[in-house]
Design an enzyme around this catalytic site. Structure first.
Site, mmCIF file in Angstrom:
data_model
loop_
_atom_site.group_PDB
_atom_site.id
_atom_site.type_symbol
_atom_site.label_atom_id
_atom_site.label_comp_id
_atom_site.label_asym_id
_atom_site.label_seq_id
_atom_site.Cartn_x
_atom_site.Cartn_y
_atom_site.Cartn_z
ATOM 1 N N TYR A 21 0.793 -1.233 0.000
ATOM 2 C CA TYR A 21 0.000 0.000 0.000
ATOM 3 C C TYR A 21 0.826 1.285 0.000
ATOM 4 C CZ TYR A 21 -3.685 -3.277 1.187
ATOM 5 O OH TYR A 21 -4.555 -4.328 1.177
ATOM 6 N N HIS A 99 -9.348 0.651 -5.651
ATOM 7 C CA HIS A 99 -8.442 -0.111 -4.791
ATOM 8 C C HIS A 99 -7.025 0.365 -5.037
ATOM 9 C CE1 HIS A 99 -11.561 -2.845 -3.499
ATOM 10 N NE2 HIS A 99 -11.993 -2.810 -4.748
#
Length: 143
Positions: A21, A99
């Site tokens: 991430y 996402h």
């Protein structure tokens, strides 16, 4: 007026799996979304919750609160929350699912989205830029 919703665990951006991430935080993401909104001449409200029910209420109430479009990163709820799917399906506003990571390049269980089919589109794997692309799309369709 755009509503940007982030689901479970996204409050841990910068700490949780930085290899997946990145090192930027949720606060960094929200600041970027607000700046992109200003460039697009759209006001932006960012919210995050780890609770499915809270996200459902925000989705259900978005239109009556004056929002014209919705960007949502449902987090893990993407894969199993039929309640969230139904809330999105019942919303008349255009919704884009985003996402940060490429969910299709990850574990098998992440390959299925029960929410994407009721959204205008899904953007995956482009990091924070996915939010910008979703916002640009919504600005275009809301003109």
């Amino acid at each position: 007026m755009l509503l940007i919703l982030n689901g479970p665990n996204l409050n841990r951006l910068g700490l949780r799996e930085p290899g997946v991430y990145g090192s930027q935080t949720l606060e960094d993401l929200e600041r970027q979304c607000e700046a992109w909104g200003a460039e697009l001449e759209m006001s932006v409200t960012c919210r995050q919750s780890n609770y499915e029910g809270q996200l459902l209420e925000w989705v259900q109430d978005a239109e009556e609160q004056g929002f014209t479009g919705l960007v949502i990163n449902p987090g893990a709820l993407t894969h199993y929350s039929y309640a969230l799917r139904d809330a999105i399906a019942g919303q008349r506003l255009p919704v884009v699912e985003v996402h940060i990571s490429n969910v299709d390049a990850r574990e098998e269980f992440r390959h299925q989205s029960v929410t994407a089919a009721v959204c205008r589109g899904k953007i995956s794997g482009l990091g924070f830029s996915g939010y910008r692309l979703a916002m640009e799309y919504l600005a275009e369709v809301l003109e």
